[in-house]
Enzyme design. Structure first.
Site, PDB file in Angstrom:
ATOM      1  N   TYR A  73       0.840  -1.192   0.000  1.00  4.13           N
ATOM      2  CA  TYR A  73       0.000   0.000   0.000  1.00  4.13           C
ATOM      3  C   TYR A  73       0.875   1.241   0.000  1.00  4.13           C
ATOM      4  O   TYR A  73       1.721   1.409   0.893  1.00  4.13           O
ATOM      5  CB  TYR A  73      -0.921   0.006   1.218  1.00  4.13           C
ATOM      6  CG  TYR A  73      -1.804   1.222   1.281  1.00  4.13           C
ATOM      7  CD1 TYR A  73      -2.768   1.455   0.310  1.00  4.13           C
ATOM      8  CD2 TYR A  73      -1.667   2.158   2.294  1.00  4.13           C
ATOM      9  CE1 TYR A  73      -3.578   2.578   0.344  1.00  4.13           C
ATOM     10  CE2 TYR A  73      -2.476   3.282   2.355  1.00  4.13           C
ATOM     11  CZ  TYR A  73      -3.427   3.485   1.369  1.00  4.13           C
ATOM     12  OH  TYR A  73      -4.229   4.598   1.405  1.00  4.13           O
ATOM     13  N   HIS A 112      -4.801   5.132  -2.627  1.00  2.80           N
ATOM     14  CA  HIS A 112      -5.981   5.982  -2.772  1.00  2.80           C
ATOM     15  C   HIS A 112      -5.539   7.324  -3.352  1.00  2.80           C
ATOM     16  O   HIS A 112      -4.500   7.853  -2.951  1.00  2.80           O
ATOM     17  CB  HIS A 112      -6.654   6.222  -1.417  1.00  2.80           C
ATOM     18  CG  HIS A 112      -7.272   4.991  -0.841  1.00  2.80           C
ATOM     19  ND1 HIS A 112      -6.553   4.089  -0.091  1.00  2.80           N
ATOM     20  CD2 HIS A 112      -8.535   4.515  -0.908  1.00  2.80           C
ATOM     21  CE1 HIS A 112      -7.362   3.104   0.278  1.00  2.80           C
ATOM     22  NE2 HIS A 112      -8.568   3.337  -0.204  1.00  2.80           N
TER      23      HIS A 112
END
EC number: 2.3.1.258
Length: 187
Positions: A73, A112
């Site tokens: 991530y 994101h």
């Protein structure tokens, strides 16, 4: 004529304040103290980017093991605006790709991005990322609050699979199939 140099350096207790300042300038969100404690323990997954010995960017990642997958991530990857389009983001991103490749056990890389951040979306798409989801109200206290989830799937390689098969030749075919699922190359 001088040659411009881009280098990556470790995040340490001595330069963590530079990372904090950089993040407040580059990103519209603020990060809590736990984020920076985690970054100090991240090793190769957290790097400062230097352009001619000046800190101008940083990348911070963590390993995510949700949804029965092991994924990398990208928490932050950013560069001061006057230093964008000089290859600094690419150097940081390639460092992360190389880390994932050496590790050999990631299913994907994801992050994101605020839905209106066209520059970031374009940057990641250049590296093979796709928008796989949109999270409504992902961000607090910034507009727009929605975020795209961008992901780059990683594909297993035959050569790495063959090496695993040799090492695991006494295992059943089911355990070999699980071993194969751990080797990859970039799609």
């Amino acid at each position: 004529m001088t040659r411009n140099s881009i280098e990556l350096g470790d995040v340490t207790p001595h330069n963590i304040k530079q990372l904090k300042k950089l993040n407040t300038v580059v990103f519209p969100v603020s990060y809590n103290d736990k984020f920076y404690v985690d970054v100090l323990e991240a090793g190769e997954l957290a790097k400062l980017a230097y352009y001619n010995d000046i800190v101008v960017g940083a990348v911070c990642c963590r390993v995510d093991t949700t949804e029965n997958q092991r994924r990398l991530y990208i928490m932050t990857l950013g560069c001061l605006s006057p230093y964008r389009r000089l290859g600094i983001g690419t150097v940081m991103f390639e460092h992360i790709l190389n880390f994932a490749e050496k590790d050999g056990n990631f299913d994907s890389i994801f992050l994101h991005v605020q839905i209106n951040n066209d520059g970031a979306i374009e940057f990641y798409k250049k590296f093979g990322f796709e928008i796989v989801d949109t999270k409504e109200q992902y961000y607090k206290r910034i507009e727009p609050a929605d975020a795209h989830v961008l992901q780059k799937a990683l594909r297993r390689t035959a050569a790495a699979t063959n090496a695993n098969n040799s090492a695991n030749s006494n295992n059943t075919s089911n355990s070999n199939a699980r071993s194969k699922a751990r080797q990859f190359t970039f799609v």
